[in-house]
Design an enzyme around this catalytic site. Structure first.
Site, PDB file in Angstrom:
ATOM      1  N   HIS A 212      -6.282  -7.605   4.186  1.00 13.18           N
ATOM      2  CA  HIS A 212      -6.121  -8.128   5.550  1.00 13.18           C
ATOM      3  C   HIS A 212      -4.878  -7.562   6.219  1.00 13.18           C
ATOM      4  O   HIS A 212      -4.029  -6.943   5.570  1.00 13.18           O
ATOM      5  CB  HIS A 212      -6.073  -9.667   5.532  1.00 13.18           C
ATOM      6  CG  HIS A 212      -4.905 -10.246   4.793  1.00 13.18           C
ATOM      7  ND1 HIS A 212      -3.639 -10.311   5.322  1.00 13.18           N
ATOM      8  CD2 HIS A 212      -4.815 -10.795   3.551  1.00 13.18           C
ATOM      9  CE1 HIS A 212      -2.819 -10.880   4.458  1.00 13.18           C
ATOM     10  NE2 HIS A 212      -3.509 -11.182   3.373  1.00 13.18           N
ATOM     11  N   CYS A 228      -3.179 -11.247  -2.250  1.00 12.31           N
ATOM     12  CA  CYS A 228      -3.941 -10.470  -1.279  1.00 12.31           C
ATOM     13  C   CYS A 228      -3.287  -9.113  -1.037  1.00 12.31           C
ATOM     14  O   CYS A 228      -2.095  -8.926  -1.292  1.00 12.31           O
ATOM     15  CB  CYS A 228      -4.060 -11.234   0.040  1.00 12.31           C
ATOM     16  SG  CYS A 228      -5.197 -12.638  -0.044  1.00 12.31           S
TER      17      CYS A 228
END
Length: 252
Positions: A212, A228
């Site tokens: 992301h 992440c």
């Protein structure tokens, strides 16, 4: 005879004046010196009878508001006084804040020999690089931020979902972990520039991990996330347009 007597009487006042003068200068006059000079050498001028006269020191007059100090007075000021002065805030150097990504983490095409098929995403967490294999011994490379110590992971997954300006829903584990530190996270946050997921997100299988964007681009090249893979917003938009759902992702 009378003339001689009158002459003698006339000389008497003159001799008396001379005698008085001799008596007056029989003792030497006092020596007047400045209070800044040492007195012992003055005694060598005329013996123990010489008594130096020293004027008392005059009290220093108060200085006017704008009266400058002399150069000698400035030099006599104690060093500690200058060192103890507080520097005005306007004179202090501004603290440097890193706001630009390091050049090696900018998107670029590089030589990359691999057995993986074109279109595969390979993430090198040790070196903080994400490679999109393009074939012919080349790949498009991006800089990324990865999991901090204790949140490292590796594995092979597929992109199962893509989202533009994704909504952020922090996992329960993250909410509890941050609450223990005194940081209280929202149950969810709408997508937008302030959202930690940034402009785009690509979800990896059934895991809680995503590729992301980020609203903190200065973290690219560091290990700061909870697992992440972070990218600059402009970089994740570029990657988002190049991959599709079902893309293979290899995390090393």
């Amino acid at each position: 005879m009378n003339k001689m007597l009158l002459l003698a009487l006339g000389l008497i006042p003159a001799f008396a004046t001379m005698a008085q003068a001799n008596d007056r200068y029989r003792e030497r006059p006092p020596v007047i010196v400045s209070p800044d000079l040492a007195a012992p050498w003055i005694l060598q001028l005329g013996g123990a009878n010489v008594r130096p006269v020293v004027y008392p020191t005059r009290p220093e007059k108060p200085r006017g508001l704008f009266q400058p100090r002399t150069q000698r007075e400035v030099q006599r000021r104690p060093q500690t006084a200058r060192q103890g002065m507080v520097q005005p805030a306007s004179m202090r150097p501004n603290k440097v804040v890193r706001s630009q990504i390091e050049p090696q983490f900018l998107p670029q095409t590089v030589a990359y020999e691999t057995k993986h098929a074109p279109g595969t995403i390979v993430i090198d967490t040790n070196n903080r690089f994400l490679y999109l294999v393009t074939g012919n011994g080349q790949a498009r490379r991006y800089g990324v931020g990865v999991g901090k110590p204790g949140f490292e992971w590796a594995g092979t997954h597929k992109v199962t979902r893509k989202a533009e300006w994704p909504r952020w829903v922090p996992p329960k584990e993250m909410i509890a972990r941050e609450a223990a530190k005194g940081h209280f996270l929202p149950a969810s946050m709408d997508g937008g520039p302030a959202n930690p997921l940034g402009a785009r997100a690509m979800y990896l299988g059934s895991t809680l991990y995503r590729i992301h964007g980020t609203n903190a681009p200065w973290t690219i090249g560091s290990a700061v996330s909870s697992g992440c893979i972070r990218m600059r917003n402009e970089d994740v938009v570029d990657l988002y347009e190049r991959v599709s759902v079902g893309t293979k992702v290899i995390v090393m």
